[in-house]
Every structure is written in structure tokens, then in C-alpha cells.
Design a protein around this motif. Structure first.
Motif, PDB file in Angstrom:
ATOM      1  N   PRO A 153      68.346  59.984  48.161  1.00 57.81           N
ATOM      2  CA  PRO A 153      67.774  60.000  46.560  1.00 57.81           C
ATOM      3  C   PRO A 153      67.039  58.595  46.483  1.00 57.81           C
ATOM      4  O   PRO A 153      65.938  58.602  45.677  1.00 57.81           O
ATOM      5  CB  PRO A 153      68.829  60.380  45.617  1.00 57.81           C
ATOM      6  N   LEU A 154      67.404  57.640  47.066  1.00 55.26           N
ATOM      7  CA  LEU A 154      66.769  56.269  46.709  1.00 55.26           C
ATOM      8  C   LEU A 154      65.313  56.418  47.235  1.00 55.26           C
ATOM      9  O   LEU A 154      64.365  55.713  46.633  1.00 55.26           O
ATOM     10  CB  LEU A 154      67.617  55.231  47.550  1.00 55.26           C
ATOM     11  N   ALA A 155      65.004  57.073  48.209  1.00 51.35           N
ATOM     12  CA  ALA A 155      63.673  57.003  48.662  1.00 51.35           C
ATOM     13  C   ALA A 155      62.639  57.672  47.852  1.00 51.35           C
ATOM     14  O   ALA A 155      61.576  57.445  48.019  1.00 51.35           O
ATOM     15  CB  ALA A 155      63.739  57.924  50.184  1.00 51.35           C
ATOM     16  N   ALA A 156      63.293  58.425  46.842  1.00 51.28           N
ATOM     17  CA  ALA A 156      62.180  59.186  45.932  1.00 51.28           C
ATOM     18  C   ALA A 156      62.011  58.434  44.719  1.00 51.28           C
ATOM     19  O   ALA A 156      61.226  58.791  43.982  1.00 51.28           O
ATOM     20  CB  ALA A 156      62.915  60.556  45.721  1.00 51.28           C
ATOM     21  N   VAL A 157      62.733  57.363  44.586  1.00 47.40           N
ATOM     22  CA  VAL A 157      62.551  56.632  43.525  1.00 47.40           C
ATOM     23  C   VAL A 157      61.357  55.267  43.636  1.00 47.40           C
ATOM     24  O   VAL A 157      61.761  54.214  44.452  1.00 47.40           O
ATOM     25  CB  VAL A 157      63.781  55.954  42.979  1.00 47.40           C
ATOM     26  N   GLY A 187      61.409  58.448  53.794  1.00 45.50           N
ATOM     27  CA  GLY A 187      60.167  58.298  52.729  1.00 45.50           C
ATOM     28  C   GLY A 187      60.336  57.036  52.179  1.00 45.50           C
ATOM     29  O   GLY A 187      59.255  56.675  51.528  1.00 45.50           O
ATOM     30  N   MET A 188      60.954  56.034  52.687  1.00 42.42           N
ATOM     31  CA  MET A 188      60.810  54.524  51.979  1.00 42.42           C
ATOM     32  C   MET A 188      59.789  53.928  52.835  1.00 42.42           C
ATOM     33  O   MET A 188      59.696  53.874  54.175  1.00 42.42           O
ATOM     34  CB  MET A 188      62.394  54.130  52.317  1.00 42.42           C
ATOM     35  N   PRO A 189      58.910  53.446  52.023  1.00 36.29           N
ATOM     36  CA  PRO A 189      57.792  52.471  52.675  1.00 36.29           C
ATOM     37  C   PRO A 189      58.331  51.319  53.993  1.00 36.29           C
ATOM     38  O   PRO A 189      59.328  50.710  53.281  1.00 36.29           O
ATOM     39  CB  PRO A 189      56.955  51.938  51.603  1.00 36.29           C
ATOM     40  N   ALA A 249      68.350  48.061  46.101  1.00 38.11           N
ATOM     41  CA  ALA A 249      69.881  48.705  46.569  1.00 38.11           C
ATOM     42  C   ALA A 249      70.035  48.408  48.073  1.00 38.11           C
ATOM     43  O   ALA A 249      69.127  47.876  48.741  1.00 38.11           O
ATOM     44  CB  ALA A 249      69.668  49.974  46.296  1.00 38.11           C
ATOM     45  N   SER A 250      71.441  48.294  48.105  1.00 37.99           N
ATOM     46  CA  SER A 250      71.907  48.144  49.555  1.00 37.99           C
ATOM     47  C   SER A 250      72.480  49.378  49.886  1.00 37.99           C
ATOM     48  O   SER A 250      73.074  50.271  49.165  1.00 37.99           O
ATOM     49  CB  SER A 250      72.944  47.226  49.656  1.00 37.99           C
ATOM     50  N   VAL A 251      72.179  49.862  51.283  1.00 42.44           N
ATOM     51  CA  VAL A 251      72.437  50.858  51.939  1.00 42.44           C
ATOM     52  C   VAL A 251      73.284  50.784  53.202  1.00 42.44           C
ATOM     53  O   VAL A 251      72.766  49.989  53.922  1.00 42.44           O
ATOM     54  CB  VAL A 251      71.484  51.774  52.161  1.00 42.44           C
TER      55      VAL A 251
END
Length: 452
Positions: free
Chosen positions: A298-302, A340-342, A285-287
């Protein structure tokens, strides 16, 4: 018996008439003048062949009497036979040209030949992701400086495309199959970018355009969007999909995080196997950066997300300043790590364009509502026409300043990637860069990441 004879007579009579009429209507072969142009039939614009096989091109020429043939490959004659059989030594893209002559009257055809080999991804130290928009083409791409190519963009808009919701008509104009094969020949992965409408030069969403979000707000339409883009990717032998919700503010408030979470969490259910290092089909994904960053949290939880392309640029201001400052690169990465994104899933973006200010001198107050009148974007290629040494700088003294990323800025950001253990870098967009290797931003980043 008399009835039987009558039937025989009628049958014989009809047969005789059929023969007579067929003789009367027999079409004669056309005649040709000595100066008629010899026409070429059965020609294709693109030919593909595996490296293990020979290329066969069989054409029909009419009139063909007295015709001479000359087949050329990248400007060198390789055959004078009516049809071509040729075995290539190396996988690459070639140009094949046929020139024929009849009584001094010529005709020609030219085509592209893609010689393919099995896809073997190149080895690299850090990802170098480049986005190619429909404003560009295969001719703009230097695969030697890429690990991942993202073709942009498939637009999600249920109003404009009520039957499909997703528009992929760009694929024909860009010749996506040829781009994919050329990339695979070079060991580069290819992905599809799925977005809202946007401005190609800077990748920014159109003001107030929430077509992507509105489509995925409905569960059935959400499923159709995902299944449509996955099918397109599979049909075109792509290696992954990148999703870019480029507008994250909806009028009176932000987008609903529950809808975004449902969308990003459902995507993995549709993904096939792929050619990634662990057999994965890439899902990214691009942010965008800025004050709405947390909307896409919510991306960080996927867990299935392979990486996020962060965009710490387009940081415009009401007074002239860099739109892509170094502090923004580090801060946006830190924000996503905090969500939460590594760190290894952070791919830091840099622009292949600059922002030029030309502020009013008549006393007009500059506001967010009229800034667009006084700040304009320019591709890096265009910047180099203003100053041939622009790659050695990061600002040109044009009007009230033209700010961009030069080689020193690219090196600075690459050092952050290496020091912090990020996954790599991404550039928007390839067609805005130069292919001059001495000045190219993409080449500078690829080298700075230790990929050469």
C-alpha cells in the motif's frame, strides 16, 4: 474614645513585638574557613548561542573572597574574569571549562556549547541516509558523509505506554536537541524513526512483536500515534518522519492491507511544512526484504511518500552465505518499482554489520527454529578488530564464515543506484561503522554516490 486609645495601644504593642522578634531572629551571614571548597551555582551542562551573538555565562561562587577564575575553550584559556562573555567565529560544538581556585582549593565545571547558524541544507548528488539508534550517540556521527540523519527509534506500543502509545523517552538520553542542532550546522536533515521494538544491531523486529500494527488497527489510536510523533518532531525541530513496520507477518497470516493503507494514507493530513527542497516535511518509510515484502505494498499508492528505505539484508540461510548479496539489492528495488514506486524514490540499504556462522558439529540439524544459536551478528567496528583490512574484503574466514559489506560491495551497490536512477543509499546503523575515514562504510558510500 477609651476604645480608640485601647486599639492604638494594642497596635503599637504588636509593632514593638514584631521589631523585637525580628531582631532576635535575624540570620547572620555564614562564615567560611580558609580551606572550604568554593561552590559554583548557576552552571548548565549545555549552552546554545547563535553565531551572531555572544555567549554569556554568569555564575555565582560561594565563598567568593580571594577566588581566581580560568575559562578555557577546547583547552585554551580565553578569560580570567568572574563571568564569561565570548564571541565565536564559526558554528560548531565546543567544550567550555571553568576552573576556580580559593586559597589553593580548586573546583571545576565543564559544559558543551553549541554555536548555531541558520540551517542551509548541503547540496548532494544522491541521498546518503544514516540511521543512528539509541545504542549510539552524537560522538558516533560524521556529518560530512551524510545528507539525512534518522534518529531511531520511537516505539509504538500501547500496552507498554497506555497513556501515550508512543515512547519517546529515548530523546532525553540521546540529547536529541543537540544532535539536531549539530546536524543542521552541518547542513544535514534530521528525521525521526517510528517503529516496533527491534534489535538495534541489525534493525530486525523482535519475533512475534506486532505492537505498531496493533496500535494503528484502531482508528482513534491510529490518529493518536500520528499526531503524537508529528508533535514530537515539530517540538524538536526535526525535518521529517520515517515509519518502519518491521514485522509484517502476524502469526497465521499477513497484516491487513486495508489497515496499512489507511495508516499510510492518513499520515499526510498531519504533516506540517518543512525545510525540504519544495517546502516539504519529509515523509518516508523503511521496508524489509524477504518473502513478506508485498505486505507493505500500500505504500506504493501513497503519492506523498518522499522515498522508501529498502533493506536487502538479513537474508539469513540455513547454510553459511552472504546475508546482504548484491542480487538482493537489485531484486528488492525491482520489486518496489513493480509495485508502482518510482525509481527515484528508492533508497537502497546496506548493513554496517555482518553475520557470522558457527555451525554445529554434533549432528544437530539446523532449522529456522534454532538458526539463531549458530548465526550471530557483529558490528563493522567489531569486524575490523578481527581483521584491520576487513574493509577491503566482504568475508572473513572466522568459524564457518563472517559475511558483510566491504568497500567493493558498497561500490557495486552504489553503481546500481547510479545506473538505475535510484534516490540514494541508506546505512543501518551509524554507531556500528568506524569513523576512520579510510575504512568507513559510510564514507565509502558517500564518495561512491558522487557526493564529494
Amino acid at each position: 474614645m477609651n476604645l480608640y486609645r485601647s486599639i492604638i495601644k494594642i497596635t503599637l504593642g504588636l509593632a514593638f513585638m514584631a521589631v523585637f522578634l525580628s531582631c532576635e531572629e535575624e540570620v547572620q551571614n555564614p562564615g567560611f574557613e580558609s580551606d572550604d571548597i568554593p561552590r559554583i551555582f548557576g552552571w548548565e551542562q549545555i549552552y546554545g548561542v547563535d553565531i551572531e551573538d555572544s555567549l554569556y555565562i554568569n555564575v555565582q561562587v560561594s565563598p567568593s573572597d580571594g577566588v581566581t577564575y580560568s575559562w578555557q575553550l577546547d583547552g585554551e584559556e580565553i578569560s580570567t574574569d568572574p563571568n564569561l562573555k565570548y564571541k565565536f567565529e564559526d558554528p560548531s560544538t565546543y567544550e567550555v571549562h571553568l576552573a576556580i581556585m580559593r586559597n589553593g582549593v580548586p573546583n571545576t565545571r565543564t559544559a558543551t556549547v553549541e554555536v548555531n547558524k541558520p540551517f542551509v541544507p548541503k547540496e548532494y548528488n544522491k541521498k546518503m541516509v544514516g540511521f543512528l539508534t539509541s545504542a549510539g550517540s552524537l560522538a558516533d556521527v560524521d556529518f560530512s558523509n551524510l545528507t539525512h540523519l534518522v534518529i531511531s527509534y520511537a516505539i509504538v506500543d500501547e500496552v507498554a505506554y497506555p497513556e501515550t502509545i508512543v515512547d519517546t523517552t529515548f530523546a532525553k538520553d540521546m540529547n536529541v536537541p543537540q544532535i539536531v542542532q549539530s546536524a543542521h550546522n552541518a547542513g544535514v536533515y534530521v528525521m525521526l524513526d517510528v517503529t516496533d521494538n527491534m534489535a538495534a544491531i541489525n534493525g530486525g523486529g523482535l519475533y512475534g512483536d506486532l505492537t505498531f500494527y496493533e496500535a494503528i488497527s484502531d482508528a482513534d489510536k491510529r490518529a493518536k500515534v500520528i499526531s503524537t510523533v508529528v508533535k514530537f518532531a515539530v517540538d524538536n525541530q526535526l525535518d521529517g518522519i520515517n515509519f518502519y513496520l518491521n514485522n509484517t507477518w502476524g502469526g497465521p497470516g499477513s497484516l491487513d492491507p486495508d489497515i496499512l493503507s489507511a495508516f499510510f494514507s492518513e499520515v499526510p493530513d498531519y504533516l506540517p511544512a518543512g525545510p525540504g527542497p519544495d517546502g516539504e516535511f519529509f515523509y518516508t518509510a523503511s521496508v524489509p526484504g524477504g518473502w513478506t515484502t508485498s505486505v507493505l505494498s500500500p505504500l506504493a499508492a501513497v503519492e506523498r511518500i518522499d522515498w522508501v528505505n529498502i533493506q536487502p539484508y538479513r537474508y539469513e540461510n540455513l547454510s553459511p552465505t552472504s546475508h546482504s548479496p548484491g542480487w538482493a539489492f537489485g531484486d528488492l528495488a525491482a520489486t518496489w518499482i513493480g509495485l508502482g514506486m518510482p525509481a527515484e524514490k528508492i533508497v537502497g540499504g546496506f548493513p554496517a554489520f555482518g553475520l557470522k556462522y558457527d555451525m554445529p558439529t554434533d549432528g544437530t540439524a539446523v532449522t529456522w527454529g534454532n538458526l539463531w544459536m549458530y548465526a550471530t551478528y557483529h558490528s563493522f567496528k567489531e569486524i575490523l578488530t578481527m581483521d584491520a583490512e576487513a574493509h577491503t574484503k566482504s568475508m572473513l574466514d572466522v568459524d564457518d564464515g563472517l559475511y558483510y559489506d566491504g568497500h567493493a560491495t558498497i561500490q557495486e551497490k552504489a553503481n546500481v543506484v547510479l545506473d538505475q536512477g535510484f534516490g540514494g543509499m541508506m546505512m543501518w546503523s551509524i554507531e556500528s561503522d568506524t569513523k576512520d575515514q579510510e575504512k568507513s562504510l559510510l564514507n565509502a558510500a558517500y564518495d561512491a554516490l558522487g557526493n564529494n
